[in-house]
Write a protein that holds these residues in place. Structure first.
Motif, PDB file in Angstrom:
ATOM      1  N   ILE A  17       0.833  -1.204   0.000  1.00  0.00           N
ATOM      2  CA  ILE A  17       0.000   0.000   0.000  1.00  0.00           C
ATOM      3  C   ILE A  17       0.870   1.257   0.000  1.00  0.00           C
ATOM      4  N   LEU A  18       1.961   1.232   0.772  1.00  0.00           N
ATOM      5  CA  LEU A  18       2.882   2.376   0.777  1.00  0.00           C
ATOM      6  C   LEU A  18       3.468   2.613  -0.611  1.00  0.00           C
ATOM      7  N   LEU A  19       3.869   1.541  -1.280  1.00  0.00           N
ATOM      8  CA  LEU A  19       4.399   1.681  -2.642  1.00  0.00           C
ATOM      9  C   LEU A  19       3.322   2.180  -3.596  1.00  0.00           C
ATOM     10  N   LEU A  20       2.092   1.776  -3.373  1.00  0.00           N
ATOM     11  CA  LEU A  20       0.987   2.221  -4.227  1.00  0.00           C
ATOM     12  C   LEU A  20       0.756   3.722  -4.085  1.00  0.00           C
ATOM     13  N   VAL A  21       0.845   4.237  -2.858  1.00  0.00           N
ATOM     14  CA  VAL A  21       0.673   5.681  -2.639  1.00  0.00           C
ATOM     15  C   VAL A  21       1.724   6.466  -3.419  1.00  0.00           C
ATOM     16  N   GLU A  22       2.988   6.068  -3.287  1.00  0.00           N
ATOM     17  CA  GLU A  22       4.068   6.772  -3.984  1.00  0.00           C
ATOM     18  C   GLU A  22       3.896   6.671  -5.495  1.00  0.00           C
ATOM     19  N   ALA A  23       3.478   5.518  -5.984  1.00  0.00           N
ATOM     20  CA  ALA A  23       3.295   5.344  -7.425  1.00  0.00           C
ATOM     21  C   ALA A  23       2.192   6.240  -7.962  1.00  0.00           C
ATOM     22  N   ILE A  24       1.078   6.316  -7.245  1.00  0.00           N
ATOM     23  CA  ILE A  24      -0.029   7.185  -7.665  1.00  0.00           C
ATOM     24  C   ILE A  24       0.407   8.646  -7.644  1.00  0.00           C
ATOM     25  N   TYR A  25       1.153   9.035  -6.619  1.00  0.00           N
ATOM     26  CA  TYR A  25       1.617  10.416  -6.485  1.00  0.00           C
ATOM     27  C   TYR A  25       2.513  10.811  -7.658  1.00  0.00           C
ATOM     28  N   LEU A  26       3.437   9.932  -8.027  1.00  0.00           N
ATOM     29  CA  LEU A  26       4.351  10.231  -9.127  1.00  0.00           C
ATOM     30  C   LEU A  26       3.639  10.185 -10.476  1.00  0.00           C
ATOM     31  N   MET A  27       2.655   9.307 -10.622  1.00  0.00           N
ATOM     32  CA  MET A  27       1.926   9.232 -11.887  1.00  0.00           C
ATOM     33  C   MET A  27       1.096  10.490 -12.125  1.00  0.00           C
ATOM     34  N   ILE A  28       0.518  11.047 -11.063  1.00  0.00           N
ATOM     35  CA  ILE A  28      -0.347  12.218 -11.222  1.00  0.00           C
ATOM     36  C   ILE A  28       0.475  13.482 -11.438  1.00  0.00           C
ATOM     37  N   PHE A  29       1.546  13.646 -10.664  1.00  0.00           N
ATOM     38  CA  PHE A  29       2.284  14.909 -10.687  1.00  0.00           C
ATOM     39  C   PHE A  29       3.634  14.815 -11.393  1.00  0.00           C
ATOM     40  N   GLY A  30       4.056  13.631 -11.806  1.00  0.00           N
ATOM     41  CA  GLY A  30       5.292  13.501 -12.552  1.00  0.00           C
ATOM     42  C   GLY A  30       6.511  13.436 -11.654  1.00  0.00           C
ATOM     43  N   ARG A  31       7.669  13.173 -12.286  1.00  0.00           N
ATOM     44  CA  ARG A  31       8.916  13.022 -11.544  1.00  0.00           C
ATOM     45  C   ARG A  31       9.367  14.328 -10.908  1.00  0.00           C
TER      46      ARG A  31
END
Length: 322
Positions: A17-31
């Motif tokens: 779940i922690l990895l999922l949060v970070e992945a969603i955050y980077l997908m929405i706002f970019g690197r």
């Protein structure tokens, strides 16, 4: 040896779940939202042909959206950390993420375990809320640490600009272009606000209060005093840079000296939990003879409360202010 994999599954689901949060955050706002980005977000937004006003409004929105949420009960604790971490997610999105993660955890627990529905529902809520809390807290701590380490170099760049004859606003803007995130974007935003008429000392103080950082308060006070009474700001900031570096060096020494005590405290605090988990994994029926007695739950709560007191006291003992 009969090992119950249920606890391992719980830990793996929480980590996922922690990895999922970070992945969603980077997908929405970019690197560019990552603290490891070489170019700060302000320059990247301007490079994307956004106007200066649009960039200011976008960055200010990320700040004010969490400031307005500090009055909400319970969420105010998370909003304060989100403000320091400058999480681009809005408060509504963070709450929605908690719901989505709780649902994901419930689905994963339903597929991977045969626990009761009430237990799965309770664990999924704890995992959803706890994952967001842990993620935001880690972002805030990392961002504050990076700002502390970047500040002396930023002050040195400002001093160099002042000594070659640039006004403070231009020296601040030049330093913002050279410093990476997170401090680069913050200084650039302050320089932009100063260009549109805001007092730079006031903007620096607002930044210091938002980050709750003493070194930034020193910088804001130095600039405000110089604006009101005059003086050689370059010499003042040069002395401040030396003070900040000395404080940072002393803090590193204190942290090295107290490292053994911190790890001892962590070991003593975590050993009972690890021992309980290992006993549950190796011999799941170990507590069967006593867990049905009347004193089992009250004594378990007492032990848990004493463990929390131990963790808090250990942290207070080694939390030395510099």
């Amino acid at each position: 040896m009969n090992i119950d994999p249920t606890l391992v599954i719980y830990i793996l689901i929480f980590a996922g779940i922690l990895l999922l949060v970070e992945a969603i955050y980077l997908m929405i706002f970019g690197r560019s939202i990552s603290l490891h980005s070489r170019m700060n977000r302000r320059l990247e937004k301007m490079d994307a042909k956004n106007s200066r006003v649009e960039v200011i409004e976008s960055l200010r929105k990320e700040i004010t959206q969490h400031q307005r949420s500090t009055g909400i009960p319970f969420y105010s604790l998370l909003a304060e950390k989100a403000l320091k971490a400058q999480i681009a997610f809005s408060p509504l999105m963070l709450i929605l993420m908690m719901v989505v993660l709780a649902g994901t955890a419930f689905l994963a627990l339903s597929l991977a375990t045969e626990a009761a529905t009430s237990l799965r529902a309770g664990l999924s809520v704890v995992m959803g809320v706890g994952a967001i809390w842990f993620w935001v807290s880690s972002k805030a701590n990392k961002r504050l640490s990076m700002i502390e380490s970047q500040l002396p170099d930023a002050i040195d760049l400002i001093v160099r600009g002042l000594r070659v004859g640039h006004p403070f606003s231009h020296a601040l803007s030049a330093a913002a272009r050279e410093i990476a995130d997170p401090l680069g974007t913050e200084l650039g935003l302050i320089a932009d606000e100063g260009a549109y008429g805001r007092d730079l000392g006031e903007a620096l103080m607002a930044f210091a209060q938002r980050m709750d950082m003493q070194d930034l308060r020193f910088l804001a006070v130095a600039v405000s005093i110089q604006q009101q009474s005059g003086g050689n700001l370059a010499d003042i900031l040069d002395g401040l840079s030396k003070v900040v570096r000395a404080r940072f060096k002393l803090f590193r020494k204190v942290r090295a000296i107290t490292a053994e005590a911190k790890w001892s405290g962590m070991f003593l605090s975590g050993f009972p939990i690890v021992a309980m988990l290992m006993i549950s994994l190796i011999k799941p029926d170990y507590y069967d003879d006593v867990k049905e007695t009347a004193l089992f739950v009250p004594m378990a709560l007492v032990v848990f409360a004493l463990l929390i007191v131990n963790v808090l006291y250990m942290r207070k003992m080694v939390n030395i202010k510099v």
